[in-house]
Design a protein around this motif. Structure first.
Motif, mmCIF file in Angstrom:
data_model
loop_
_atom_site.group_PDB
_atom_site.id
_atom_site.type_symbol
_atom_site.label_atom_id
_atom_site.label_comp_id
_atom_site.label_asym_id
_atom_site.label_seq_id
_atom_site.Cartn_x
_atom_site.Cartn_y
_atom_site.Cartn_z
ATOM 1 N N MET A 37 -1.139 -0.774 -4.205
ATOM 2 C CA MET A 37 -2.336 0.039 -4.059
ATOM 3 C C MET A 37 -1.909 1.493 -4.074
ATOM 4 N N SER B 239 -8.963 4.703 -4.253
ATOM 5 C CA SER B 239 -7.741 3.921 -4.412
ATOM 6 C C SER B 239 -7.927 2.858 -5.487
ATOM 7 N N ASN C 36 0.887 -1.156 0.000
ATOM 8 C CA ASN C 36 0.000 0.000 0.000
ATOM 9 C C ASN C 36 0.923 1.202 0.000
#
Length: 305
Positions: free
Chosen positions: A174, A224, A148
């Motif tokens: 991400m 996202s 992430n």
């Protein structure tokens, strides 16, 4: 390992080892766990470091599943934060190396892993450092990148690690939804640009889904997206990566300019740029958003011949 600090354990781990059981699966973090860990550190997430922590275990498992990592993979994770995704990665991966820039977060991670994934703790290591400045990582060569990524530096971090670690075969990150669209865009798309072309130098990139805002704490102000990639052979060219990327940067510096105008400074004049483009088999009146990475490589090769 200049500039890095390896944290492989904690003096407080002995207090957590009583939680060890014979079960193999890590216990993933939920919203209450994340907030409790943050409270221990008196942590106030900052936009400067892109700190939005995942509080949903199912989202972490989904990221791991979409990344297609296996028990043979050594995974690099950037920005592990409080360990939500880290624990999910340890369910599957052979080894996880987490790069964390925040010393408080990096210091707590080994304890969190020991208490929530005691049987996997020996397969985890955290490196304290800036992912953009790292030059070497400990242990076996990593084969996958799953993270992430901090949204404010996601593209530079991804490109740096793809360049630095040729052993990386695949991965999933991400990022902000708009950035995900740009990374995975094809020539001719409205969002095709510098990130699209430079990522294509290293890998085949695709969109792998969307992630809602409510799985984060604090919730970000943007959507996202997941981006999956698979390493590919670099374009066959006598030009260097730096030379090709310089052409890419100029081609997109003024999106409305045709290539003969955009590359005039690099070639010496618009006429010289047009001649080089024609020699490379490219229409001098084309624009950068219509070209593939292979075509940019041909242009760079001719310009630097």
């Amino acid at each position: 390992m200049a500039g890095l600090c390896r944290l492989v354990g904690s003096a407080d781990l002995s207090t957590n080892l009583s939680c060890m059981t014979s079960s193999a699966a890590p216990r993933l973090l939920g919203a209450a766990d994340v907030r409790q860990l943050a409270a221990r550190l008196d942590l106030r997430p900052t936009k400067q470091r892109g700190q939005n922590f995942v509080i949903d275990a199912n989202t972490c498992r989904r990221i791991v599943r979409e990344s297609a990592i296996t028990g043979d993979d050594v995974v690099v994770e950037v920005g592990p934060g409080l360990g939500s995704l880290t624990l999910a990665l340890l369910e599957v991966a052979q080894r996880v190396i987490a790069i964390e820039i925040d010393d408080k977060l990096a210091g707590l991670l080994p304890e969190t892993v020991a208490s929530h994934a005691p049987e996997q703790a020996d397969r985890f290591e955290v490196v304290l450092g800036d992912a953009m400045r790292i030059t070497v990582l400990p242990g076996p060569a990593p084969t996958a990148l799953v993270a992430n990524l901090p949204y404010n530096v996601s593209v530079p971090v991804l490109l740096h690690l793809l360049m630095l670690l040729p052993s990386l075969e695949r991965g999933l990150v991400m990022v902000q939804a708009e950035v995900a669209d740009r990374l995975a865009a094809s020539p001719g798309s409205k969002v095709y640009g510098v990130p699209s072309v430079k990522a294509a130098w290293y890998a085949d990139v695709r969109r792998a889904g969307a992630v809602g805002r409510n799985v984060f704490w604090p919730a970000p102000n943007v959507d996202s997206g997941l981006v999956a990639w698979t390493r590919r052979e670099r374009p066959v060219t006598a030009a260097t990566r730096e030379q090709v990327f310089a052409v890419v940067d100029l081609a997109f510096a003024h999106r409305r300019k045709v290539l003969r105008g955009a590359l005039r400074d690099l070639a010496g004049s618009a006429e010289a740029a047009a001649a080089a483009l024609e020699h490379a088999g490219i229409d001098p009146l084309a624009r950068g958003e219509s070209l593939t990475i292979e075509q940019f490589a041909r242009i760079a090769e001719v310009l630097h011949a």
